[in-house]
Design a protein around this motif. Structure first.
Motif, PDB file in Angstrom:
ATOM      1  N   SER A 119       0.488   3.329  -8.495  1.00  0.00           N
ATOM      2  CA  SER A 119       1.267   3.941  -9.565  1.00  0.00           C
ATOM      3  C   SER A 119       1.658   5.366  -9.199  1.00  0.00           C
ATOM      4  N   ALA A 120       2.895   5.716  -9.470  1.00  0.00           N
ATOM      5  CA  ALA A 120       3.330   7.096  -9.232  1.00  0.00           C
ATOM      6  C   ALA A 120       2.566   8.070 -10.114  1.00  0.00           C
ATOM      7  N   TYR A 121       2.055   7.603 -11.254  1.00  0.00           N
ATOM      8  CA  TYR A 121       1.301   8.477 -12.150  1.00  0.00           C
ATOM      9  C   TYR A 121      -0.063   8.855 -11.575  1.00  0.00           C
ATOM     10  N   ASN A 122      -0.496   8.154 -10.531  1.00  0.00           N
ATOM     11  CA  ASN A 122      -1.749   8.507  -9.864  1.00  0.00           C
ATOM     12  C   ASN A 122      -1.583   9.678  -8.902  1.00  0.00           C
ATOM     13  N   ILE A 123      -0.345  10.093  -8.706  1.00  0.00           N
ATOM     14  CA  ILE A 123      -0.059  11.220  -7.816  1.00  0.00           C
ATOM     15  C   ILE A 123       0.271  12.451  -8.652  1.00  0.00           C
ATOM     16  N   GLN A 124      -0.326  13.581  -8.259  1.00  0.00           N
ATOM     17  CA  GLN A 124       0.027  14.866  -8.851  1.00  0.00           C
ATOM     18  C   GLN A 124       0.285  15.866  -7.724  1.00  0.00           C
ATOM     19  N   PHE A 125       1.083  16.880  -8.020  1.00  0.00           N
ATOM     20  CA  PHE A 125       1.354  17.920  -7.027  1.00  0.00           C
ATOM     21  C   PHE A 125       0.305  19.010  -7.191  1.00  0.00           C
ATOM     22  N   HIS A 126      -0.557  19.107  -6.181  1.00  0.00           N
ATOM     23  CA  HIS A 126      -1.706  20.008  -6.211  1.00  0.00           C
ATOM     24  C   HIS A 126      -1.657  20.901  -4.985  1.00  0.00           C
ATOM     25  N   LYS A 127      -1.623  22.203  -5.223  1.00  0.00           N
ATOM     26  CA  LYS A 127      -1.548  23.182  -4.134  1.00  0.00           C
ATOM     27  C   LYS A 127      -0.335  22.914  -3.247  1.00  0.00           C
ATOM     28  N   GLY A 128       0.742  22.495  -3.879  1.00  0.00           N
ATOM     29  CA  GLY A 128       2.012  22.344  -3.172  1.00  0.00           C
ATOM     30  C   GLY A 128       2.256  21.001  -2.525  1.00  0.00           C
ATOM     31  N   PRO A 130       1.700  16.407  -2.656  1.00  0.00           N
ATOM     32  CA  PRO A 130       1.331  15.242  -3.462  1.00  0.00           C
ATOM     33  C   PRO A 130      -0.081  14.782  -3.141  1.00  0.00           C
ATOM     34  N   THR A 131      -0.880  14.586  -4.187  1.00  0.00           N
ATOM     35  CA  THR A 131      -2.301  14.271  -4.037  1.00  0.00           C
ATOM     36  C   THR A 131      -2.671  13.132  -4.976  1.00  0.00           C
ATOM     37  N   LEU A 132      -3.417  12.151  -4.460  1.00  0.00           N
ATOM     38  CA  LEU A 132      -3.911  11.064  -5.293  1.00  0.00           C
ATOM     39  C   LEU A 132      -5.057  11.582  -6.156  1.00  0.00           C
ATOM     40  N   ILE A 133      -4.962  11.372  -7.457  1.00  0.00           N
ATOM     41  CA  ILE A 133      -5.995  11.887  -8.354  1.00  0.00           C
ATOM     42  C   ILE A 133      -6.920  10.786  -8.881  1.00  0.00           C
ATOM     43  N   ASP A 134      -6.603   9.516  -8.599  1.00  0.00           N
ATOM     44  CA  ASP A 134      -7.439   8.418  -9.083  1.00  0.00           C
ATOM     45  C   ASP A 134      -8.400   7.976  -7.979  1.00  0.00           C
ATOM     46  N   THR A 135      -9.593   8.517  -7.993  1.00  0.00           N
ATOM     47  CA  THR A 135     -10.596   8.210  -6.972  1.00  0.00           C
ATOM     48  C   THR A 135     -10.967   6.732  -6.983  1.00  0.00           C
ATOM     49  N   LEU A 136     -10.826   6.068  -8.116  1.00  0.00           N
ATOM     50  CA  LEU A 136     -11.237   4.674  -8.241  1.00  0.00           C
ATOM     51  C   LEU A 136     -10.116   3.693  -7.926  1.00  0.00           C
TER      52      LEU A 136
END
Length: 460
Positions: A119-128, A130-136
């Motif tokens: 899901s694209a919603y599992n990605i956030q822009f962190h420190k410039g 794209p980073t996956l935020i859903d560890t599970l």
């Protein structure tokens, strides 16, 4: 909502969920996910991805903090300063998120894991970046099974990127209407004539849509419709990477994409404006934790805040302006360019209208900048000054705003195509209406222009 609560967007995955407890953002890991979590942490995949900034890092905390019994772990992930959504991203942001997802999947396969979600919603822009935020999102790879998140990846990334690249960049807004990605049959119908000579688009969009339609009437379980070994999966990822990398969009031809090349500011007045905005930022105490720049265009003034190490959201309605800002400042860890129509801002959508927060729910910011914006709202969109003042007070505690009078060439440009029915649009009217909601801290006239910059503090 109580101080301790489960996040409304975190309910779909039985493996675990995100919750708030005593001001901390935590993730509970449930028993069904235990073997996958142990493999993620023990295989080296977690360390590899967090080291590259592709996966959000976390620390394990006491399971006594869990919201329900039986949790096998409670994680405290690094906090993301601001949550954005794919329908607010420019073309290159969505493309970068797609390539990051594929890189993560590629690394996972090599260590016998796969992404169960794409899901694209599992990605956030962190420190410039794209980073996956859903560890599970990871699970152990079962030899011979296809990538079950392939369809989701194509709906969330391939379909919108193909439409934006080959048809019209504004079609990205379809992602707000289809929260689990643009249906492949719809994307295929819209783009087929424009992409008929692209074999990879044919494979991952047009043929995929046809196979999906056939599968909907099949009684054969999806996982038995063909075997995939590890090389097959890696080949699929390589093909998707080739498709995504070749998709492009040139940021031109929009109304405000070249605003700063067509402005009535001289070099000296522009320099003064930079100086005044910096002085106003100095006067905000304590230093703001978040700045929103509304109508940021290419980030010319947003960067004055991000250069101070302040997380800065640079909002603009123009896709070319946001694209140029992102491409120019993608290495700035504090700058996040996003698309937003302030006259029709992002609503709360998803399940129970609570899965994705609205524009206003993600505020207020400590400081809002609204430079060369008010005339677009008041004259370009007929929004009364009183309503603009209320809106600004809702989205920010401090306000740096520029008043642009009717005599200004940019306002005359707007009035050239409409009747002047705005008798209240004067500097005195502006000060009166904003004075109802804000305390005036400072006002500075910009030399060689008729414009004035104001620093205001919200009254609450």
């Amino acid at each position: 909502m109580s101080a301790d609560h489960k996040l409304c967007a975190s309910f779909r995955d039985p493996s675990g969920f995100i919750f708030m407890k005593e001001g901390d953002l935590l993730r509970q890991v449930n028993p069904p996910y235990e073997p996958h979590y142990k493999k993620l942490m023990g295989s080296g995949l977690y360390g590899q991805l967090t080291g590259k900034g592709l996966l959000i890092s976390h620390e394990e905390v006491d399971t006594g903090l869990a919201m329900s019994e039986g949790a096998i772990a409670v994680l405290k992930p690094d906090r993301i300063p601001f949550i954005s959504y794919p329908y607010e991203w420019c073309f290159s942001q969505l493309k970068a998120a797609a390539l990051a997802t594929l890189e993560i999947q590629q690394s996972a396969i090599q260590l016998d894991m796969v992404l169960k979600d794409a899901s694209a919603y599992n990605i956030q822009f962190h420190k410039g970046r794209p980073t996956l935020i859903d560890t599970l999102s990871f699970e152990t790879y079962v030899p011979g099974t296809p990538w079950k998140a392939y369809k989701q990846f194509c709906q969330h990334f391939v379909a919108p990127l193909v439409l934006m690249s080959h048809v019209d960049v504004r079609l990205s807004k379809l992602t707000a209407s289809f929260i689990d990605g643009i249906p492949l049959d719809l994307a295929s119908k819209i783009s087929k004539s424009a992409t008929k000579f692209s074999p990879r688009v044919a494979m991952h969009l047009h043929l995929h849509a046809q196979m999906q339609a056939k599968a909907a009437h099949s009684t054969v379980p999806a996982q038995t419709r063909g075997a995939f070994n590890k090389n097959s999966l890696l080949g699929l990822i390589d093909s998707l990477q080739g498709l995504i990398e070749k998709l492009s969009w040139k940021p031109e031809g929009t109304e405000w994409g070249d605003y700063y090349s067509d402005t009535n500011y001289s070099s000296s007045s522009m320099s003064t404006k930079h100086q005044v905005v910096n002085e106003y930022l100095d006067l905000v105490t304590p230093q703001p934790a978040m700045v929103w720049d509304l109508g940021a265009n290419n980030g010319e003034f947003s960067s004055l805040a991000s250069a101070r190490g302040i997380p800065t959201i640079a909002w603009d309605i123009d896709p070319a302006a946001v694209e140029k800002n992102y491409l120019k400042r993608s290495n700035d860890p504090y700058m996040l360019p996003l698309m937003q129509d302030l006259t029709n801002p992002s609503p709360a959508i998803g399940w129970n209208n609570k899965e994705r927060d609205s524009f206003l729910q993600r505020g207020p910011a400590d400081v809002v900048m609204a430079l060369a914006l008010i005339h677009h709202l008041a004259i370009g969109n007929n929004v009364p000054l009183a309503d603009i003042a209320t809106f600004m007070n809702d989205v920010g505690r401090w306000l740096i705003i520029e008043f642009v009078p009717k005599e200004d060439s940019q306002v005359q440009r707007l009035l050239s195509t409409r009747e002047d029915v705005y008798p209240g649009y004067t500097q005195q009217g502006f000060e009166r209406e904003f004075g109802q909601r804000f305390e005036l801290v400072r006002a500075t006239a910009i030399p060689d222009t008729r414009r004035t910059l104001y620093l205001m503090r919200g009254k609450g």
